[in-house]
Design a protein around this motif. Structure first.
Motif: not given
Length: 323
Positions: A3, A13, A168
């Motif tokens: 990301e 982000i 994540n």
């Protein structure tokens, strides 16, 4: 990490944007300071001292055994994880920090600690598999001969790297006193923070651990039928087997809690227990080695005796005036 590469920086982000408040405001609005618990975590992280244990394992009489090579790798990962889930956690808890108090720091450290956790899961399974294969005298046990265990350790390293780079991260939240995937930036519920790979990892660890324990039970039962209690008590292989089982048991419990915690909303005290179990996973091996492995314990004592001799300063001799 992917990301960051996609958007150019953590601040850009969209679902990790903390620009709504300043760092101090985020802590004041959503954080809860835990000075006593925080200091206890810092003390725990500092006192769980792996380095002497690792030095003992590197001694030639231990190092030649494949299981000790695996245990060395596990100790290094555990020691690294303790810096984050105990020492850094304690410092953040004292401050009452949340994700957006230190967004960049949380993101980077969260990536690292997630990778360490997943790596340790695989190393533990490899450790138990090693004991099982050697106890059963299976031909696959030959893969652990010589320095091959260190080549096998590339698998958990790459596995942990995948989680750190492509999934994540977690971040610390003082209100819940644990590391969460959801940064709690908005009250709007979203599935953007769900880490499916982490859930699959934990469920797989539980399932594979159950299978290995069935095999473990059958092998141990067969071996113990052939030897007496006295021999069993003094057998180094059996000692290491018990240690491996205890380490895996702690992982088993923590994996279940974290899976449930990410599926449904749990009371804060259960999240707190999950955090403590996570710390225990990485800290317990030190106490297991020192209490159950007499060989490591003797090597540990011998190491400190040698250090004491090297740095020993004799007391000066008192000379009387007559002399």
């Amino acid at each position: 990490m992917n990301e960051i590469l996609k958007y150019g920086s953590i601040d850009k982000i969209p679902f990790y944007n903390c620009s709504a408040h300043t760092s101090q405001e985020w802590s004041a609005l959503y954080g809860v300071s835990h000075p006593i618990l925080g200091w206890l975590d810092v003390i725990f992280g500092v006192t769980v001292f792996y380095i002497p244990i690792i030095l003992v394992m590197f001694q030639s009489e231990f190092y030649k055994m494949s299981c000790f090579k695996i245990m060395i790798c596990l100790a290094i990962v555990d020691m690294s994880a303790l810096v984050i889930n105990s020492i850094i956690t304690g410092i953040l808890a004292i401050q009452g920090a949340v994700w957006c108090t230190y967004p960049k720091f949380n993101y980077i450290v969260g990536m690292i600690v997630l990778g360490l956790w997943c790596s340790s899961c695989i190393i533990v399974l490899i450790l138990v598999s090693n004991r099982l294969l050697e106890l059963s005298e299976h031909k696959l046990a030959r893969m652990f001969i010589g320095n091959r265990p260190f080549l096998i350790m590339l698998a958990p390293f790459l596995y942990g790297l995948y989680f750190a780079v492509f999934t994540n991260p977690v971040g610390f939240n003082s209100k819940y006193y644990t590391w969460l995937f959801n940064p709690m930036i908005s009250e709007i519920k979203t599935d953007k923070y769900i880490n499916i790979s982490h859930a699959v990892n934990n469920v797989a660890i539980v399932a594979i651990t159950c299978i290995l324990y069935v095999w473990l039970y059958l092998e141990v039962r067969e071996k113990l039928e052939a030897i007496g209690w006295k021999d069993r008590k003094n057998d180094l292989g059996f000692q290491i087997l018990v240690q491996s089982a205890m380490i895996c048991s702690i992982n088993f419990v923590a994996s279940i809690i974290f899976v449930v915690m990410n599926i449904v909303e749990l009371p804060i005290w259960i999240m707190f227990v999950a955090q403590k179990m996570w710390q225990l996973i990485h800290g317990a091996p030190v106490f297991i080695y020192l209490t159950l492995n007499r060989t490591i314990r003797k090597g540990f004592i011998k190491l400190f005796q040698e250090i004491k001799k090297v740095y020993h300063i004799p007391h000066p001799t008192t000379v009387s005036p007559q002399s």
